[in-house]
Design an enzyme around this catalytic site. Sequence first.
Site, PDB file in Angstrom:
ATOM      1  N   GLU A  93       0.987  -1.541  -0.107  1.00 42.54           N
ATOM      2  CA  GLU A  93      -0.102  -0.148   0.498  1.00 42.54           C
ATOM      3  C   GLU A  93       0.576   1.491   0.313  1.00 42.54           C
ATOM      4  OE1 GLU A  93      -3.150   0.223  -0.256  1.00 42.54           O
ATOM      5  OE2 GLU A  93      -3.788  -1.988   0.611  1.00 42.54           O
ATOM      6  N   CYS A 127      -2.828   8.991   2.433  1.00 45.13           N
ATOM      7  CA  CYS A 127      -2.368   8.126   1.710  1.00 45.13           C
ATOM      8  C   CYS A 127      -4.019   8.646   0.521  1.00 45.13           C
ATOM      9  CB  CYS A 127      -2.181   7.124   1.630  1.00 45.13           C
ATOM     10  SG  CYS A 127      -3.324   6.222   2.252  1.00 45.13           S
TER      11      CYS A 127
HETATM   12  P1  NAD Z   1       8.457   5.258   4.244  1.00 47.98           P
HETATM   13  O1  NAD Z   1       8.430   4.897   3.314  1.00 47.98           O
HETATM   14  O2  NAD Z   1       9.374   6.419   4.809  1.00 47.98           O
HETATM   15  O3  NAD Z   1       8.563   4.002   6.030  1.00 47.98           O
HETATM   16  C1  NAD Z   1       7.603   3.517   6.089  1.00 47.98           C
HETATM   17  C2  NAD Z   1       7.861   2.271   7.125  1.00 47.98           C
HETATM   18  O4  NAD Z   1       8.995   1.328   6.384  1.00 47.98           O
HETATM   19  C3  NAD Z   1       8.971   2.862   8.629  1.00 47.98           C
HETATM   20  O5  NAD Z   1       8.154   1.935   9.532  1.00 47.98           O
HETATM   21  C4  NAD Z   1      10.021   2.781   8.252  1.00 47.98           C
HETATM   22  O6  NAD Z   1      11.034   2.892   9.031  1.00 47.98           O
HETATM   23  C5  NAD Z   1      11.068   1.346   7.255  1.00 47.98           C
HETATM   24  N1  NAD Z   1      11.163   1.249   6.574  1.00 47.98           N
HETATM   25  C6  NAD Z   1      12.531   2.503   5.900  1.00 47.98           C
HETATM   26  N2  NAD Z   1      12.688   2.018   4.796  1.00 47.98           N
HETATM   27  C7  NAD Z   1      13.195   0.246   4.838  1.00 47.98           C
HETATM   28  C8  NAD Z   1      13.787  -0.283   4.234  1.00 47.98           C
HETATM   29  N3  NAD Z   1      14.553  -0.471   3.160  1.00 47.98           N
HETATM   30  N4  NAD Z   1      13.131  -1.685   4.455  1.00 47.98           N
HETATM   31  C9  NAD Z   1      11.999  -2.579   5.144  1.00 47.98           C
HETATM   32  N5  NAD Z   1      11.338  -1.100   5.896  1.00 47.98           N
HETATM   33  C10 NAD Z   1      12.038  -0.233   6.023  1.00 47.98           C
HETATM   34  O7  NAD Z   1       6.432   6.163   4.811  1.00 47.98           O
HETATM   35  P2  NAD Z   1       6.274   7.050   5.408  1.00 47.98           P
HETATM   36  O8  NAD Z   1       6.834   8.457   5.506  1.00 47.98           O
HETATM   37  O9  NAD Z   1       6.078   6.237   7.266  1.00 47.98           O
HETATM   38  O10 NAD Z   1       4.803   7.476   5.453  1.00 47.98           O
HETATM   39  C11 NAD Z   1       4.484   7.926   4.253  1.00 47.98           C
HETATM   40  C12 NAD Z   1       3.705   7.625   2.895  1.00 47.98           C
HETATM   41  O11 NAD Z   1       3.320   6.672   2.858  1.00 47.98           O
HETATM   42  C13 NAD Z   1       3.235   8.162   2.442  1.00 47.98           C
HETATM   43  O12 NAD Z   1       4.147   8.469   0.737  1.00 47.98           O
HETATM   44  C14 NAD Z   1       2.144   8.232   1.776  1.00 47.98           C
HETATM   45  O13 NAD Z   1       1.823   8.516   1.054  1.00 47.98           O
HETATM   46  C15 NAD Z   1       2.500   6.054   2.228  1.00 47.98           C
HETATM   47  N6  NAD Z   1       1.159   5.521   2.376  1.00 47.98           N
HETATM   48  C16 NAD Z   1       0.162   4.933   2.012  1.00 47.98           C
HETATM   49  C17 NAD Z   1      -0.951   4.522   2.382  1.00 47.98           C
HETATM   50  C18 NAD Z   1      -1.713   3.390   2.277  1.00 47.98           C
HETATM   51  O14 NAD Z   1      -2.206   3.216   2.383  1.00 47.98           O
HETATM   52  N7  NAD Z   1      -1.147   3.195   0.544  1.00 47.98           N
HETATM   53  C19 NAD Z   1      -1.290   4.803   3.671  1.00 47.98           C
HETATM   54  C20 NAD Z   1      -0.651   6.232   4.569  1.00 47.98           C
HETATM   55  C21 NAD Z   1       0.984   6.208   3.353  1.00 47.98           C
END
Ligand code: NAD
Length: 472
Positions: free
Chosen positions: A240, A274
């Site tokens: 997602e 999101c």
């Molecule tokens: P992010 O991708 O920076 O982080 C999300 C998670 O991934 C965190 O827990 C982080 O520690 C982890 N992470 C980071 N690098 C990683 C790696 N290499 N391997 C595994 N895990 C890793 O996202 P964010 O800044 O927390 O959230 C914002 C983004 O999320 C926005 O782009 C938003 O649109 C999206 N989002 C999507 C949905 C959806 O349902 N489609 C919902 C909410 C947010």
Amino acid sequence: MSTVLDEIQAPAGAGRVITDPATGDEVGRVPIATTADLDAAIAAARAAQPSWAQLGDARRVDLLNAAADALQEHAEELAVLLSREQGKPLNGPNARFEVGACEAWLRASTAPDVSPQVLVDDGQIRAEIHYRPLGVVGAIGPWNWPMMISIWQIAPNLRMGNTVVVKPSEFTPLSVLALVSVLNTVLPPDVLIAVPGGRDVGEAMAAHPGIDKIMFTGSIPTGKAIIRSSADTVKRVTMELGGNDAGIVLDDADPAAIAQDLFWGAFINTGQTCAALKRLYVPDSLYDAVCEELTKVAAATPMGVGLSEENLLGPVQNRKQYDIVASLVEQAKDSGARVLLGGDPDPQAVGNFYPTTLVADIDNDNPLVAQEQFGPALPIIRYTNLQQAIAWANGLEVGLGASVWSPSPQRAREVAMQLNAGTVWVNEHGAIDPRVPFGGAKGSGYGVEFGREGLLECAQAVSVKGPAGSFA
Ligand code: NAD
């Protein structure tokens, strides 16, 4: 009396301090988990999984409903912690709403029928499909709706007989630890374990041979990194990812009647959602009226510290995201776009408050339109030709949600059918429902959550087939 926060946080002097994005005050101290803690959690969750699966669906459903009762009992305490850590106000579609949604999604995940089905029984062939547990599922979540998105990942997996290891965002770990702690007052040991680590722990989880599936919600670059890390173990993944949702107002809409819903479609959770409305396309004939009505609603919606009951909009959760929003609005201003409201953050302000911002007369290729702002700024783009607006709406590499706004059911359907997104809303935006599958198109990811379809993605489908009479 000890609070949930007392139970989950690291002792004084240990762990990492988490601060309130509205005030800078300390919220609590999160324990720091390492990849060795992750290994231990996965081993424990693997050991617990067979007996969790053997409990049977009816007993698991009872326990999930009991866990929802426990959430209800602790709702206010969880909402206050969420508000302080994430920044979102208690009221409006924010902290209390999020905790209520956790309870609702948990209960909703128990409703669909996921029993085996007979596919063929024609006297010659019998074939059935069964949905078996996958094993241990890793859940990696973002900081915007930390509790609700964790529940979206936890609830369907527990229902389907998997055990779950959760890695919360490093920006909002206390909310998720508190949520898990309350659920665990009801669940058997090690069925659900939270590991509050950083990206190193996320990376290790994605590559780990003891994890059978990753449920990920977050940014597109991280999603791609997880797909790569998970490839060697051929893990199932649900992705997602980010979006940049378009809304198209048709020329028969009533600006005053839709302004409130347009506003909240865009500014729910102060735009950090999101599937929020992030680009609004408005026909020339209604352009000034829509701008005026939206400005009225936006100017009347209070922003401030989350724990103050009157506020409906809060700070941006972290400085990194604040800087992205600020930079995109500056670029829009530099290009000559017209700021209707906001766009002038107070450099002296305590906390990450970026003012509610509406930007008009902006080109479709401006970065504020083309990139996901994920904050309280909405660009309003003028169109003269509906097919052009549809092409613009579909013109990006992402497609999470989209919306069409019209009092005419036929016209709304006609446009909805042309929008390329995982969900197309009509006269609303972002109004997710636990009974309705939700997922992305194109770069916004794959796999769906919610409803029966969402549950089945947390299971291994097993077809059982033979000549008629060969099995009962
Ligand atoms: P992010 O991708 O920076 O982080 C999300 C998670 O991934 C965190 O827990 C982080 O520690 C982890 N992470 C980071 N690098 C990683 C790696 N290499 N391997 C595994 N895990 C890793 O996202 P964010 O800044 O927390 O959230 C914002 C983004 O999320 C926005 O782009 C938003 O649109 C999206 N989002 C999507 C949905 C959806 O349902 N489609 C919902 C909410 C947010």
